[in-house]
Structures are given as C-alpha cells and as structure tokens.
Design an enzyme around this catalytic site. Structure first.
Site, PDB file in Angstrom:
ATOM      1  CG  HIS A   1       1.399   4.194  -5.108  1.00  0.00           C
ATOM      2  ND1 HIS A   1       1.933   2.748  -4.855  1.00  0.00           N
ATOM      3  CD2 HIS A   1       2.423   4.989  -4.546  1.00  0.00           C
ATOM      4  CE1 HIS A   1       2.765   3.114  -3.853  1.00  0.00           C
ATOM      5  NE2 HIS A   1       2.974   4.252  -3.698  1.00  0.00           N
TER       6      HIS A   1
ATOM      7  CG  ASN B   1      -0.635  -1.966  -9.114  1.00  0.00           C
ATOM      8  OD1 ASN B   1      -0.343  -0.703  -9.350  1.00  0.00           O
ATOM      9  ND2 ASN B   1       0.326  -2.279  -7.759  1.00  0.00           N
TER      10      ASN B   1
END
Length: 336
Positions: free
Chosen positions: A148, A180
C-alpha cells in the site's frame, strides 16, 4: 544541513548495513525559465526584426505538419488521475505503478473505527485501461508484497474508503519481511501519530527508481526488476513520503518532512532521521514539484518541531491503537 551540502540518499540493508545507492545533488539556486516578452516576429509598427528573425517568405509556411499525427490519437504519455474517497493518485502506465498517491488524515479520521480490512480484497483498478493496469496475477509468486502507498489503516473511517485502498493503483511491489511488514509499517505509524500534534496532516507517497554506482566502471546506472507475466510491473528501488503537517490556522504554518527509504530490509534500530532528505532531492528524482505555492514564511521543518523516530511494535499491537503515542515536541535550542 548547510546550503552547500549535497543531498545524499543512503539505502540500508540488514545484511550489509548502510550502503549508498543514490546521490541526488541539491541545487539551491534555481533560475526561473525566461519568459518571452514579445512575439517572435514583430509587426511593422515596431522596431525592425533582428537578423536572426529574417526569413524568406516561403520558409514561413512549413511544408510539413508533425501535429497531423493527432488525427489518429494522442500517443501520450497519459498519467491517469484517480480520486477516491481516501486517496488521490496519478498512475504511470509505463511502470504500472502510481507516480504519487496523496492522502489526508486528521485526529477524527484516524480515531474512527467504522471498517475492517478483513472485508476488503485486492482488486485491479478498472479505471485504468486493461493493457496498462497492474493485475493480480502479476504479483503471484513474485516474491514481493502488494505494498500500500496509502495504508488501509488510514481509511478506517469508512468501509468503502478502506476498500478503495486495496486497488492495485495504490500498490507497488515491496519487499515484505523487514520492510513492508516492518520498518515501512512503523513509518506509517509515525505519520498517524502526527495527528496527536497537528489537526491536519497531508502525505504524498510514491516510488522512485534511483541510480546505483557500478563497482566495475564507477558509472551510475538505473536498474530495477520487473515482475508479472509478461513482465510489466516495475519494482521500485526506493519509496518516498512528503509530509505536510498543518497547524490548522488560516494561512498558518506547515511543517514539512521528506523521506526516502530503500525497498529493502531495514534494521528496526535504524533512526528514521537517517532517511530524511531535502524536498528538492525528491523533486529532481521523481520529476515532481511539491509545495510550490507554499511561501517560505509559512514553512517549518518537521523534524525540528517533533521527534522524527519510529516506535517498533508488533503488527497486531500497531493496529489495535492506530493513534499510538505522540512523537512529542522536539526540545529546541533556547536561542530559537
């Protein structure tokens, strides 16, 4: 950092420690492009044209028309601008990644808990032409997370808003373990905690493809992996965030922070301030402009206003308390 200091962006990895992967020169004195003050061919009522402006009459009517190509369509480039409830983004059809994704968070938006990510699924962005969009199969067994750019946790004020953060136009291939799911997530947590200090925080996030010096010949080259079948989706070498922390007053001050992190495993002990860079370093690397309409008198440096540091927490604990602990005010010299 003095005005003559070069902005050096350093990448970090747990295996080899800090390593310089890109150097972006920070030029401070920008000269504006000259603005034409007169037509190239003065009328007969003005002074005589310069010798360089004197042409034979037949040369004033070109025998070709390159713009005639447009009758068949404009070739591009086309950057798909896409607003959703929680994001606004520009998409790069060549890399199949966003160029930038903007979000806005406030104490109210972060504290709301009206949605659950377990109801959301990753989806292709149908607003982007099929041949240019990133696809779910591109990430299959790629070894990278669908990372994201605007985190889902920032959009829990609405299930629809949260769902839209799962569009692949909000994703880039990111190293999972150590980035991440770890350091990058802690950095996102830091951004959310800024809402304890500021009533309005705007963040722009995006990928970078930075050069690396070849150890054999010393030349700088840009090299990045491409995933997918066929290979379509570029794997960024780095990611940036530009933060605008607003004091909430009309015409008030804005605390700016700019950070570049390598798309690699980063030790959780690495100080966040090691990744702080001048905004113009990101501008040159990304080909973008930030804060061009923000006067210097209203600008503040974020890391001089608050402590720019991450808090390492387990994944589930991080999502239980999205607001977290305030970064707190940084202790400034008494002379300030």
């Amino acid at each position: 950092m003095s005005k003559t200091t070069l902005a050096i962006i350093a990448a970090a990895s747990a295996a080899s420690g800090a390593a310089i992967t890109a150097t972006i020169f920070s030029g401070r004195n920008r000269k504006p492009n000259p603005t034409p003050t007169s037509a190239p061919f003065p009328s007969s009522t003005t002074s005589a044209p310069l010798p360089s402006q004197v042409h034979h009459l037949k040369e004033l009517i070109p025998p070709v028309n390159p713009n005639g190509l447009f009758q068949y369509g404009f070739p591009g480039p086309v950057n798909d601008l896409h607003p959703t409830l929680s994001t606004t983004s520009a998409f790069d059809r060549r890399t199949r990644n966003p160029i930038w994704v903007a979000e806005h968070i406030t104490p109210a938006s972060i504290s709301a808990n009206n949605a659950d990510r377990k109801h959301s699924i990753f989806e292709e962005d149908l607003t982007i032409p099929e041949k240019f969009r990133a696809k779910l199969k591109d990430y299959y067994r790629s070894g990278y997370d669908r990372g994201h750019q605007v985190p889902a946790a920032d959009a829990k004020w609405s299930q629809s808003a949260l769902d839209q953060t799962f569009l692949l136009s909000n994703m880039c291939p990111q190293v999972g373990d150590g980035f991440n799911r770890d350091y990058w997530a802690h950095f996102e947590d830091f951004c959310r905690r800024l809402t304890n200090n500021y009533p309005s925080v705007r963040i722009v996030t995006g990928p970078l493809y930075l050069p690396k010096r070849d150890p054999d010949d010393g030349k700088w080259r840009v090299s990045y992996e491409v995933i997918g079948s066929p290979p379509n989706v570029a794997v960024p070498t780095h990611f940036y965030k530009v933060i605008f922390a607003e004091d909430g007053k009309p015409g008030g001050n804005v605390s700016l922070g700019a950070f570049v992190l390598p798309n690699a495993r980063i030790d959780s002990e690495k100080p966040l301030k090691d990744f702080e860079v001048p905004i113009d370093a990101i501008e040159r690397a990304a080909g973008l402009d930030f804060a061009t309409e923000l006067p210097a008198t209203r600008r503040r440096r974020l890391c001089e206003e608050v402590r720019c540091s991450i808090i390492v927490r387990e994944y589930m604990d991080r999502h239980k308390d999205l607001m977290g602990t305030s970064p707190g005010k940084k202790v400034l010299p008494a002379s300030r």
